[in-house]
Write a protein that holds these residues in place. Structure first.
Motif, PDB file in Angstrom:
ATOM      1  N   ALA A 114      -1.720  -1.294   4.352  1.00 48.87           N
ATOM      2  CA  ALA A 114      -2.580  -0.832   3.739  1.00 48.87           C
ATOM      3  C   ALA A 114      -3.487   0.086   1.946  1.00 48.87           C
ATOM      4  CB  ALA A 114      -3.935  -1.514   4.373  1.00 48.87           C
ATOM      5  N   ASP A 115      -3.482   1.313   2.361  1.00 53.79           N
ATOM      6  CA  ASP A 115      -4.159   1.885   1.705  1.00 53.79           C
ATOM      7  C   ASP A 115      -2.444   2.472   0.744  1.00 53.79           C
ATOM      8  OD1 ASP A 115      -2.433   3.627   3.085  1.00 53.79           O
ATOM      9  OD2 ASP A 115      -4.163   4.853   3.661  1.00 53.79           O
ATOM     10  N   SER A 116      -2.081   1.557   0.917  1.00 53.76           N
ATOM     11  CA  SER A 116      -1.019   2.266  -1.010  1.00 53.76           C
ATOM     12  C   SER A 116      -1.230   1.928  -2.507  1.00 53.76           C
ATOM     13  CB  SER A 116       1.011   1.684  -0.315  1.00 53.76           C
ATOM     14  OG  SER A 116       1.692   2.128  -1.352  1.00 53.76           O
ATOM     15  N   PRO A 117      -0.984   2.830  -3.082  1.00 54.67           N
ATOM     16  CA  PRO A 117      -1.506   2.359  -4.610  1.00 54.67           C
ATOM     17  C   PRO A 117      -0.126   2.012  -5.344  1.00 54.67           C
ATOM     18  CG  PRO A 117      -0.368   4.903  -4.412  1.00 54.67           C
ATOM     19  CD  PRO A 117      -0.661   4.216  -2.370  1.00 54.67           C
ATOM     20  N   GLY A 176       4.151   5.741   9.854  1.00 56.89           N
ATOM     21  CA  GLY A 176       3.709   6.317   8.301  1.00 56.89           C
ATOM     22  C   GLY A 176       5.009   6.659   8.108  1.00 56.89           C
ATOM     23  N   GLU A 177       6.292   6.631   8.248  1.00 59.36           N
ATOM     24  CA  GLU A 177       6.916   7.038   7.992  1.00 59.36           C
ATOM     25  C   GLU A 177       7.679   6.581   6.804  1.00 59.36           C
ATOM     26  OE1 GLU A 177       9.969   7.016  11.451  1.00 59.36           O
ATOM     27  OE2 GLU A 177       8.300   8.731  12.550  1.00 59.36           O
ATOM     28  N   LEU A 178       7.285   5.552   6.173  1.00 60.60           N
ATOM     29  CA  LEU A 178       8.582   4.912   5.663  1.00 60.60           C
ATOM     30  C   LEU A 178       6.822   4.882   4.414  1.00 60.60           C
ATOM     31  CD1 LEU A 178      10.510   1.871   7.356  1.00 60.60           C
ATOM     32  CD2 LEU A 178      11.003   4.136   6.221  1.00 60.60           C
ATOM     33  N   GLN A 179       7.487   4.194   3.161  1.00 59.64           N
ATOM     34  CA  GLN A 179       6.488   4.360   2.105  1.00 59.64           C
ATOM     35  C   GLN A 179       6.536   2.305   1.900  1.00 59.64           C
ATOM     36  OE1 GLN A 179       8.234   7.478   1.727  1.00 59.64           O
ATOM     37  NE2 GLN A 179       6.305   7.495   2.637  1.00 59.64           N
ATOM     38  N   ALA A 193      -0.469  -7.904  10.834  1.00 60.71           N
ATOM     39  CA  ALA A 193      -1.318  -8.069  11.206  1.00 60.71           C
ATOM     40  C   ALA A 193      -1.343  -7.093  12.034  1.00 60.71           C
ATOM     41  CB  ALA A 193      -1.710  -9.165  12.753  1.00 60.71           C
ATOM     42  N   ALA A 194      -0.728  -5.626  11.627  1.00 61.56           N
ATOM     43  CA  ALA A 194      -1.495  -4.160  12.395  1.00 61.56           C
ATOM     44  C   ALA A 194      -1.541  -4.029  10.560  1.00 61.56           C
ATOM     45  CB  ALA A 194      -0.014  -3.773  12.286  1.00 61.56           C
ATOM     46  N   GLY A 195      -1.940  -5.028   9.860  1.00 68.68           N
ATOM     47  CA  GLY A 195      -2.709  -4.079   8.205  1.00 68.68           C
ATOM     48  C   GLY A 195      -2.249  -3.745   6.925  1.00 68.68           C
ATOM     49  N   MET A 196      -1.059  -3.666   7.439  1.00 65.00           N
ATOM     50  CA  MET A 196       0.574  -3.934   6.565  1.00 65.00           C
ATOM     51  C   MET A 196       0.044  -4.648   5.103  1.00 65.00           C
ATOM     52  SD  MET A 196       3.556  -2.046   7.500  1.00 65.00           S
ATOM     53  CE  MET A 196       4.805  -1.247   5.982  1.00 65.00           C
ATOM     54  N   ARG A 197       0.679  -4.520   3.911  1.00 64.30           N
ATOM     55  CA  ARG A 197       0.397  -6.368   2.921  1.00 64.30           C
ATOM     56  C   ARG A 197       2.040  -6.459   2.277  1.00 64.30           C
ATOM     57  NH1 ARG A 197      -0.210  -3.764  -1.756  1.00 64.30           N
ATOM     58  NH2 ARG A 197      -0.534  -1.990  -2.618  1.00 64.30           N
ATOM     59  N   THR A 198       2.359  -7.668   2.018  1.00 64.39           N
ATOM     60  CA  THR A 198       3.115  -7.686   0.783  1.00 64.39           C
ATOM     61  C   THR A 198       3.634  -7.549  -0.470  1.00 64.39           C
ATOM     62  OG1 THR A 198       3.813  -9.696   2.980  1.00 64.39           O
ATOM     63  CG2 THR A 198       4.852  -9.229   0.585  1.00 64.39           C
ATOM     64  N   LEU A 199       4.158  -6.417  -0.799  1.00 63.88           N
ATOM     65  CA  LEU A 199       4.052  -6.051  -2.103  1.00 63.88           C
ATOM     66  C   LEU A 199       4.721  -7.156  -3.124  1.00 63.88           C
ATOM     67  CD1 LEU A 199       3.487  -3.334  -4.466  1.00 63.88           C
ATOM     68  CD2 LEU A 199       5.855  -2.716  -4.095  1.00 63.88           C
ATOM     69  N   VAL A 200       6.083  -7.327  -2.461  1.00 62.63           N
ATOM     70  CA  VAL A 200       7.244  -8.673  -2.872  1.00 62.63           C
ATOM     71  C   VAL A 200       7.407  -8.923  -2.610  1.00 62.63           C
ATOM     72  CG1 VAL A 200       8.892  -9.684  -4.385  1.00 62.63           C
ATOM     73  CG2 VAL A 200       7.745  -7.072  -5.442  1.00 62.63           C
ATOM     74  N   SER A 201       7.435 -10.749  -2.279  1.00 60.14           N
ATOM     75  CA  SER A 201       8.059 -11.476  -0.684  1.00 60.14           C
ATOM     76  C   SER A 201       9.705 -11.676  -1.307  1.00 60.14           C
ATOM     77  CB  SER A 201       7.407 -12.403  -0.298  1.00 60.14           C
ATOM     78  OG  SER A 201       7.788 -13.609  -2.440  1.00 60.14           O
ATOM     79  N   VAL A 202      10.406 -11.969  -0.334  1.00 60.15           N
ATOM     80  CA  VAL A 202      11.604 -12.399  -1.036  1.00 60.15           C
ATOM     81  C   VAL A 202      11.680 -13.703  -1.780  1.00 60.15           C
ATOM     82  CG1 VAL A 202      14.712 -13.230   0.264  1.00 60.15           C
ATOM     83  CG2 VAL A 202      12.771 -11.047   1.019  1.00 60.15           C
TER      84      VAL A 202
END
Length: 324
Positions: A114-117, A176-179, A193-202
């Motif tokens: 979620a906090d990825s730039p 947190g081992e992956l960008q 649900a754990a707080g990550m977000r989609t950057l690009v969907s398939v």
């Protein structure tokens, strides 16, 4: 009087002996991974009698995963599995009679914390990406093609990749081992649900490449001889699948019933899994074979023989068509 009763009894018995015997509904043996999402639908079909109301009986055999199911189907030990139509096309080209009945078009996407730039795939340069599957995973190939076409980068060259089973990629992402992480849709829902977000969907990537996101990738794969022996069975399977989805789309109690097998950690995860499943429901009607042929051409170009074997074009008879 006694003689009349005996005569009537004999007459009735004679009539019954002439009455046609109703054939038992065909039993469809399906090799499915009961810990997978397909069992949500299979269990719904069986619980509400959607198989028997459509003229067949669904018998489910638990398998460890897709390779085990494919082996069972190839050996003739079962009648049906769930797989992708590209596998069906490859098998039909090799002379094996399998038919694809759409089940789901659910696909995942490349997710970031979620906090990825990161705002684009190019922003992941130098980072580590987890991919569920192998270097010829279809979603990974589509994302690579998208990155090349839209952003002008070779994603495999600008990032480091970790290929592995979906649970491994899921855990590595949350630790947190992956960008970035590309996982099966259901693990993607848990990650969301754990707080990550989609950057690009398939789906987004496929559209940018001129592919039709409505093309269902996963389906029920049935042995051709089984369908030929019971000409209405293909439509019956499709109807039971559709009715199960309609039940799940309209009846919250149907979801509460299967909630234990979903193993959702909390309400947010449960809602994400439900939403993801429903979003993957294919549209009604026949599969657009021209759109499927375009996807096959792209997969052939990107994955080569390791993915599609000697397949050059879409074979006839891959998709079951209503009424066929």
């Amino acid at each position: 009087m006694k003689g009349l009763i005996l005569l009537l009894g004999a007459f009735t018995a004679a009539l019954l002996s002439l009455a046609p015997v109703r054939a038992a509904p065909p039993v469809l043996r399906a090799a499915l991974q009961l810990s997978g999402t397909v069992n949500w639908e299979a269990d719904t079909i069986r619980h509400y009698g959607l198989d028997t109301s459509n003229g067949f009986s669904l018998e489910v055999i638990d398998v460890a995963g897709a390779p085990a199911a494919q082996i069972a189907l190839l050996a003739g030990d079962v009648d049906m599995i769930v797989s992708d139509w590209l596998w069906v096309a490859r098998e039909r080209a090799a002379g094996r009679d399998f038919v694809f009945i759409p089940y789901s078009r659910a696909v995942g996407g490349l997710m970031v914390p979620a906090d990825s730039p990161a705002k684009t795939l190019a922003d992941l340069k130098g980072g580590k990406i987890g991919v569920a599957g192998s270097p010829i995973d279809k979603s990974w190939l589509i994302l690579r093609a998208y990155a090349q076409k839209v952003e002008g980068i070779d994603l495999s060259a600008t990032t480091e990749q970790l290929f592995g089973a979906p649970p491994l990629i899921y855990k590595a992402a949350l630790d947190g081992e992956l960008q970035g992480a590309l996982n099966f849709w259901n693990f993607g829902a848990r990650m969301q649900a754990a707080g990550m977000r989609t950057l690009v969907s398939v789906e987004q990537a496929a559209q940018a490449l001129g592919l039709d996101p409505e093309t269902p990738l996963l389906g029920y794969v049935v042995r051709g001889p089984v369908l030929k022996a019971s000409p209405r069975l293909g439509e019956a399977i499709a109807a039971a699948s559709r009715e199960a989805k309609e039940r799940l789309a309209s009846d919250p109690a149907a979801w509460e019933r299967i909630r234990p097998m979903m193993k959702a950690a909390n309400d947010a995860e449960f809602e994400a899994l439900r939403a993801g499943f429903l979003a993957g429901i294919p549209k009604r009607g026949p599969v657009d074979e021209a759109a499927a042929a375009r996807m096959l051409a792209l997969m052939t170009k990107l994955g080569g023989a390791d993915l599609v074997g000697d397949l050059k074009e879409l074979p006839d008879g891959v998709f079951h068509h209503p009424g066929s």
